[in-house]
Scaffold this active site. Sequence first.
Site, PDB file in Angstrom:
ATOM      1  N   CYS A 192       0.822  -1.216   0.000  1.00  0.00           N
ATOM      2  CA  CYS A 192       0.000   0.000   0.000  1.00  0.00           C
ATOM      3  C   CYS A 192       0.856   1.266   0.000  1.00  0.00           C
ATOM      4  O   CYS A 192       0.325   2.376  -0.092  1.00  0.00           O
ATOM      5  CB  CYS A 192      -0.942  -0.006   1.188  1.00  0.00           C
ATOM      6  SG  CYS A 192      -1.973  -1.493   1.207  1.00  0.00           S
ATOM      7  N   HIS A 211      -9.332   3.836  -0.998  1.00  0.00           N
ATOM      8  CA  HIS A 211      -7.958   3.330  -0.909  1.00  0.00           C
ATOM      9  C   HIS A 211      -7.627   2.421  -2.085  1.00  0.00           C
ATOM     10  O   HIS A 211      -7.515   1.209  -1.929  1.00  0.00           O
ATOM     11  CB  HIS A 211      -7.787   2.611   0.436  1.00  0.00           C
ATOM     12  CG  HIS A 211      -6.410   2.114   0.713  1.00  0.00           C
ATOM     13  ND1 HIS A 211      -5.272   2.705   0.207  1.00  0.00           N
ATOM     14  CD2 HIS A 211      -5.979   1.058   1.473  1.00  0.00           C
ATOM     15  CE1 HIS A 211      -4.211   2.026   0.630  1.00  0.00           C
ATOM     16  NE2 HIS A 211      -4.614   1.021   1.391  1.00  0.00           N
TER      17      HIS A 211
END
Lengths: 385, 142
Positions: free
Chosen positions: A85, A334
């Site tokens: 991420c 996200h």
Amino acid sequence: MRDVAIIGVGSTPFGKLERQGIVEMAVAACRDALAESRVPREKIQALYLGNFAGERLASQGSLAAIVVNRLGMSGIPATKTEGACASGGIAFRLGVLGIALGLYDFVLVGGVEKMSSAPTAEVTAALATAGDETAEMRTGLTFPGAFGIIMREHMARYGTTRAQIGLVSVKNHGLGAANPKAQFRKPVTLDEVVSSRLVADPIRLFDCPPISDGAAAAVLCPLEMARDFTAKPVRVLGTGHATGPATLWESADVTTMPATVRASREAYAAAKIAPADVDVVELHDCFTIAEIIATEDLGLFPKGKGGAAVEEGWTALGGKVAVNPSGGLISKGHPVGATGVAQIYELVRQLRDEAANQVRGAEIALAHNLGGTGVVSTVTVLGRA
Amino acid sequence: MTYFRAVDPFPLESERYTKLHEFYTRLGQGRLVTTRCAGCGRVAWPPRGFCPECRSDRFEWADLPGEGTVAAFTVQETGLPAGFDGPRVFAVVDVAGHRVFSVLREVAPEKVAIGQRVRLTPMRVDDDPEGKPRWLPAFSPV
């Protein structure tokens, strides 16, 4: 080392973006950043593109090369960066280094992820590869499970309450409601958060970010050239990039992320500032508890006091330091490879007084991107030029 | 909807693809083991095929106790990957000072507690592509 400036940014909205593939989204964000920078495409010398799971979720490799090809810029070096991420944060930092070290004058950086095209179970399994496969992930552990353990430990160790942690979700959903790029545009109440569906006790659905598509991009150049292109360049004051344990097996204390601590200290030192100097932060709230831990690890609040800081309103818009005025990962969305660059997008708009939730007079901004349960982190400090 | 997968999603537990495969083989015999560096004698956790301290890649297997205490846990209800059903109890179990991440079995989720004594009860998972059994660490209440 040369000073570096950001002279243009672009971003798609975040959400389930229909009729937009992984390459199309990356191209759209890059096109907008290039247009804003007014740098002609033939001047761009390199692309760094953050992406985590494009091969698995969108069946597309060679991503960076294909994106420059579609932009009509084929020929320049194009590199995909992967750090779970934190893939986008790594891409941004490599772009900054390319200019700081004098390799290039004009660099395009971006991040992209296409997640809505795959079933949830496949997305979950793809994200879980950020952990150490041999150690933990084969047990069926996924990130909600890992952060469930982390949240429980933070509550036990520091007395952090369920309500304090839930208030992160209330704050971020409230802020995201005003952000036109955000996936969730609706405020939630604390009651709704703490009674939402249980995911991995004590983590509930509203403690989590959604599955998202999206892309973001930025154009970088030496600070000394920036005013030839824009009246409002944003200066990169410092960057940090560090690694930490890949597994809960290796962490003596799961309530702190050593990679965040180390990357932030590196960035603060380069920027010659202290944590108290920061006015606005976009940080990696991959779960509500992750925001609290990050505010502590970044040195904004003492260890164990992050929960109280939320409750006191210190991280709200208008508080001591505004945290995630974009709505954060939880509300804005996200798309994992895009997140690190999207944080830069939001902070550039803050420092140009153009943000949806503007922090008045913000001078110093900080972006914090995290991979896995802390296996990698990048931190960037930005300021007005 | 099903995906065609041509590769074993967990190759690193197969005898053919890791020199640490005996960790899993011994789990199947009910033993929790880890590596002891043959160069400097350091005991690693989790098992490591390379010692970053003395840079040796020779190691021997060292037995760990078959019991430990729950140091941290969560009960996951949803959000599990394909092939897994909730509720599933994940725990960090303290075994002789090592933090062993594992699954708790044969336990009511609401009865799990920090400090609870648990014993190793390895869990058989999908066989490898050659049909050999594979195991993962799991614990049950004493």
